[in-house]
Design a protein around this motif. Structure first.
Motif, PDB file in Angstrom:
ATOM      1  N   ILE A  83       0.812  -1.208   0.000  1.00  0.00           N
ATOM      2  CA  ILE A  83       0.000   0.000   0.000  1.00  0.00           C
ATOM      3  C   ILE A  83       0.852   1.267   0.000  1.00  0.00           C
ATOM      4  CG2 ILE A  83      -0.225   0.009   2.529  1.00  0.00           C
ATOM      5  CD1 ILE A  83      -3.063   1.146   2.116  1.00  0.00           C
ATOM      6  N   VAL A  84       2.000   1.257   0.673  1.00  0.00           N
ATOM      7  CA  VAL A  84       2.840   2.457   0.703  1.00  0.00           C
ATOM      8  C   VAL A  84       3.372   2.779  -0.685  1.00  0.00           C
ATOM      9  CG1 VAL A  84       4.986   3.446   1.596  1.00  0.00           C
ATOM     10  CG2 VAL A  84       3.465   2.196   3.119  1.00  0.00           C
ATOM     11  N   SER A  85       3.806   1.768  -1.415  1.00  0.00           N
ATOM     12  CA  SER A  85       4.302   1.975  -2.783  1.00  0.00           C
ATOM     13  C   SER A  85       3.210   2.546  -3.678  1.00  0.00           C
ATOM     14  CB  SER A  85       4.798   0.647  -3.368  1.00  0.00           C
ATOM     15  OG  SER A  85       5.910   0.172  -2.670  1.00  0.00           O
ATOM     16  N   VAL A  86       1.990   2.058  -3.512  1.00  0.00           N
ATOM     17  CA  VAL A  86       0.870   2.528  -4.324  1.00  0.00           C
ATOM     18  C   VAL A  86       0.561   3.993  -3.999  1.00  0.00           C
ATOM     19  CG1 VAL A  86      -1.561   2.186  -4.882  1.00  0.00           C
ATOM     20  CG2 VAL A  86      -0.096   0.205  -4.483  1.00  0.00           C
ATOM     21  N   VAL A  87       0.547   4.326  -2.711  1.00  0.00           N
ATOM     22  CA  VAL A  87       0.274   5.708  -2.294  1.00  0.00           C
ATOM     23  C   VAL A  87       1.353   6.647  -2.824  1.00  0.00           C
ATOM     24  CG1 VAL A  87       0.177   7.266  -0.307  1.00  0.00           C
ATOM     25  CG2 VAL A  87      -1.041   5.086  -0.234  1.00  0.00           C
ATOM     26  N   ALA A  90       0.959   7.193  -6.604  1.00  0.00           N
ATOM     27  CA  ALA A  90      -0.236   7.934  -7.018  1.00  0.00           C
ATOM     28  C   ALA A  90      -0.297   9.342  -6.449  1.00  0.00           C
ATOM     29  CB  ALA A  90      -1.492   7.158  -6.604  1.00  0.00           C
ATOM     30  N   LEU A  91       0.214   9.545  -5.226  1.00  0.00           N
ATOM     31  CA  LEU A  91       0.034  10.825  -4.550  1.00  0.00           C
ATOM     32  C   LEU A  91       1.329  11.520  -4.159  1.00  0.00           C
ATOM     33  CD1 LEU A  91      -2.934   9.769  -2.221  1.00  0.00           C
ATOM     34  CD2 LEU A  91      -3.057  11.338  -4.162  1.00  0.00           C
ATOM     35  N   GLY A  92       2.440  10.767  -4.100  1.00  0.00           N
ATOM     36  CA  GLY A  92       3.712  11.379  -3.748  1.00  0.00           C
ATOM     37  C   GLY A  92       4.259  10.905  -2.406  1.00  0.00           C
ATOM     38  N   GLY A  93       5.517  11.221  -2.178  1.00  0.00           N
ATOM     39  CA  GLY A  93       6.216  10.748  -0.997  1.00  0.00           C
ATOM     40  C   GLY A  93       5.673  11.284   0.311  1.00  0.00           C
ATOM     41  N   LYS A  94       5.190  12.536   0.336  1.00  0.00           N
ATOM     42  CA  LYS A  94       4.676  13.105   1.585  1.00  0.00           C
ATOM     43  C   LYS A  94       3.477  12.339   2.101  1.00  0.00           C
ATOM     44  CE  LYS A  94       6.345  17.829   0.794  1.00  0.00           C
ATOM     45  NZ  LYS A  94       5.962  19.256   0.631  1.00  0.00           N
ATOM     46  N   ALA A  96       2.835   9.230   1.444  1.00  0.00           N
ATOM     47  CA  ALA A  96       3.317   7.911   1.860  1.00  0.00           C
ATOM     48  C   ALA A  96       3.928   7.973   3.256  1.00  0.00           C
ATOM     49  CB  ALA A  96       4.340   7.381   0.855  1.00  0.00           C
ATOM     50  N   TRP A  97       4.734   9.026   3.506  1.00  0.00           N
ATOM     51  CA  TRP A  97       5.345   9.162   4.829  1.00  0.00           C
ATOM     52  C   TRP A  97       4.298   9.414   5.911  1.00  0.00           C
ATOM     53  CZ3 TRP A  97       9.440   7.122   6.348  1.00  0.00           C
ATOM     54  CH2 TRP A  97      10.627   7.103   5.592  1.00  0.00           C
ATOM     55  N   LEU A  98       3.247  10.153   5.568  1.00  0.00           N
ATOM     56  CA  LEU A  98       2.182  10.416   6.536  1.00  0.00           C
ATOM     57  C   LEU A  98       1.484   9.108   6.917  1.00  0.00           C
ATOM     58  CD1 LEU A  98       0.668  12.573   8.126  1.00  0.00           C
ATOM     59  CD2 LEU A  98      -0.881  12.845   6.171  1.00  0.00           C
ATOM     60  N   LEU A  99       1.250   8.257   5.932  1.00  0.00           N
ATOM     61  CA  LEU A  99       0.650   6.958   6.202  1.00  0.00           C
ATOM     62  C   LEU A  99       1.567   6.111   7.074  1.00  0.00           C
ATOM     63  CD1 LEU A  99      -1.565   4.849   5.749  1.00  0.00           C
ATOM     64  CD2 LEU A  99      -0.361   4.148   3.658  1.00  0.00           C
ATOM     65  N   VAL A 100       2.854   6.109   6.755  1.00  0.00           N
ATOM     66  CA  VAL A 100       3.819   5.340   7.553  1.00  0.00           C
ATOM     67  C   VAL A 100       3.830   5.835   8.996  1.00  0.00           C
ATOM     68  CG1 VAL A 100       6.272   4.825   7.874  1.00  0.00           C
ATOM     69  CG2 VAL A 100       5.276   4.723   5.587  1.00  0.00           C
ATOM     70  N   ALA A 101       3.860   7.151   9.175  1.00  0.00           N
ATOM     71  CA  ALA A 101       3.894   7.720  10.517  1.00  0.00           C
ATOM     72  C   ALA A 101       2.629   7.366  11.297  1.00  0.00           C
ATOM     73  CB  ALA A 101       4.048   9.239  10.438  1.00  0.00           C
ATOM     74  N   ASP A 102       1.482   7.422  10.632  1.00  0.00           N
ATOM     75  CA  ASP A 102       0.207   7.079  11.252  1.00  0.00           C
ATOM     76  C   ASP A 102       0.237   5.636  11.768  1.00  0.00           C
ATOM     77  OD1 ASP A 102      -2.419   6.912  12.031  1.00  0.00           O
ATOM     78  OD2 ASP A 102      -3.273   7.063  10.024  1.00  0.00           O
ATOM     79  N   LYS A 317       8.505   1.748   2.102  1.00  0.00           N
ATOM     80  CA  LYS A 317       8.798   3.150   1.792  1.00  0.00           C
ATOM     81  C   LYS A 317      10.267   3.344   1.412  1.00  0.00           C
ATOM     82  CE  LYS A 317       8.126   7.510   1.335  1.00  0.00           C
ATOM     83  NZ  LYS A 317       9.380   7.664   0.571  1.00  0.00           N
ATOM     84  N   LEU A 318      11.159   2.566   2.042  1.00  0.00           N
ATOM     85  CA  LEU A 318      12.592   2.697   1.778  1.00  0.00           C
ATOM     86  C   LEU A 318      13.056   1.842   0.603  1.00  0.00           C
ATOM     87  CD1 LEU A 318      13.909   2.697   5.465  1.00  0.00           C
ATOM     88  CD2 LEU A 318      13.547   4.663   3.948  1.00  0.00           C
TER      89      LEU A 318
END
Length: 450
Positions: A83-87, A90-94, A96-102, A317-318
């Protein structure tokens, strides 16, 4: 069969029943996390404190839990990516990082409290200091997960969830049911102050939690499932979340409402020992020990499933592999397992802490759900967009989780913002609420002006 029908919300679970029963698995890992000590604590607290009043939340939690897993499954299978790769694509790294942090924050807090639960119950059962147990369990977790990987979690999840479900179902069949009170409990109401809002959010948070939504794509990848396994994946969700988790939740709640509920019970004062009386009708004097062993097993299985979630998302993400063949992922997995030993030093009784952790996780869940729903309607992300039925289910899911999460936050704030926990919950809500609303508006604009 057309492409649209094949992957529609009513997709057939094609294939032999025996094959599906032997091959299912990823959703059982999510089910093991959902059917853990935090959900058990929320259900027992709800029944003991409020009787049948929150029965509607219990039933709704199984239905919405299965819906959330279905949507997450669709995104995972139709993209065949994490899911992180897809986000990020489609939407950008910021985003994706917000999802990871959540996820890391919600799963990390849950990990500490679950370890506190495992250590406390271990100490009660054996008499050995809980701090030693925390270290021991952390080492076992690190060695087991870093060495054997995903499969050891899946096998443990199936076995332990099945045992706990059977134990409470047997007890529920013996406990007398107040049919009139149960019927009234089917009417949706939350009018009992911060305790009732907290418990309701905790119940739903056990089934619809950001960790469960985000882990689905990675556990399916661990099993190497693709679009061709769509029917099996649908069956997997129905068997684990809708049936097994639904029976588990309903049985525990009815037992607690029928046995533990009295006017003097306070949610914040409920302990594992007092809750163990719920199994009294089944095993008499041995109720305490059977309950503690069930709580022990549920805690251990949940601890294992929850441990893999932050490493999955961070590794994705990494750009790392999300299995133990990659030493970086394996090291991260071991680190999360070992750091969880610190949970034994968290202050307070673990029972109310478990409920609070689920409610807190629910606050971060609408963001993940809106992301999934948005991506499932993007033609450049998935080749087969969501059907109307799937979108309606998703919107209902977002609406209900948002209302219950907002109710929890409102009651927390009403109790005073000077409390550090309340302040943290409020900040967390604001940080995630803004992008959630923004993405919802973005989705609406794209749909209207497309």
């Amino acid at each position: 069969m057309s492409e649209e029908t094949r992957y529609d919300v009513w997709a057939s679970t094609r294939g032999r029943l025996g094959h599906h029963l032997t091959e299912m698995g990823p959703s059982w890992v999510a089910g093991a996390v959902a059917a853990g000590p935090a959900t058990m604590a929320s259900l027992l607290t709800a029944g003991a404190t409020f009787g049948y009043d929150l029965l509607w939340v219990v039933i709704l939690s199984a239905i919405l839990g299965a819906t959330a897993q279905y949507l997450a499954m669709r995104l995972g299978l139709l993209t065949e990516s994490g899911i992180v790769s897809v986000v990020e694509s489609a939407l950008g790294g910021k985003w994706a990082w917000l999802l990871v942090a959540d996820v890391v924050l919600a799963a990390g807090l849950a990990q500490l409290v679950i370890m506190k639960t495992v250590a406390s119950v271990s100490e009660t059962v054996t008499g050995i200091d809980g701090r030693l147990w925390a270290v021991a369990w952390a080492v076992v977790l690190a060695v087991g997960l870093a060495g054997r990987g995903y499969r050891v979690i899946e096998v443990g999840a199936k076995v332990l969830v099945s045992i706990v479900v059977v134990a409470f179902l047997a007890s529920a069949l013996i406990v007398p049911l107040d049919s009139g009170a149960a019927v009234s409990g089917l009417v949706p109401t939350i009018d009992g102050g911060v305790d009732k809002a907290l418990v309701a959010a905790g119940i739903l948070g056990g089934a619809v939690h950001i960790t469960l939504v985000t882990m689905q794509s990675y556990t399916m990848r661990a099993r190497e499932w693709t679009r061709e396994n769509y029917g099996l994946a649908t069956f997997d969700i129905g068997a684990s979340m809708l049936v097994a988790f639904g029976v588990y939740s309903l049985a525990i709640f009815l037992v607690a409402a029928g046995v533990l509920h009295t006017s003097g019970v306070q949610a914040a004062e409920l302990t594992a020992i007092s809750a163990s009386q719920a199994l009294g009708p089944l095993v008499g004097a041995n109720a305490e020990w059977l309950f503690l062993l069930g709580l022990w097993g549920a805690s251990v299985s949940t601890l294992g499933g929850n441990t893999v979630v932050p490493p999955y998302l961070v590794a994705d993400k990494l750009g790392w592999e999300t299995d133990v063949s990659d030493y970086r992922y394996r090291s991260l997995l071991a680190a999360v397992a070992l750091l969880s030993a610190g949970g034994v030093f968290v202050g307070g009784s673990f029972f109310p802490l478990l409920v609070l952790v689920l409610a807190f996780g629910l606050v971060g869940t609408p963001f993940a759900l809106v992301l999934v729903l948005y991506l499932l309607n993007k033609p450049d992300v998935v080749s087969v967009q969501n059907s109307r039925a799937a979108n309606v289910g998703g919107l209902v899911l977002v609406g209900v989780t948002s209302v219950l999460a907002a109710s929890f936050v409102r009651e927390q704030v009403a109790s005073g913002v000077g409390d550090p926990t309340t302040l943290f919950v409020l900040v967390f809500t604001v940080v995630l609420g803004s992008p959630t609303v923004g993405l919802g508006v973005k989705f609406g604009q794209e749909e209207v002006f497309a």
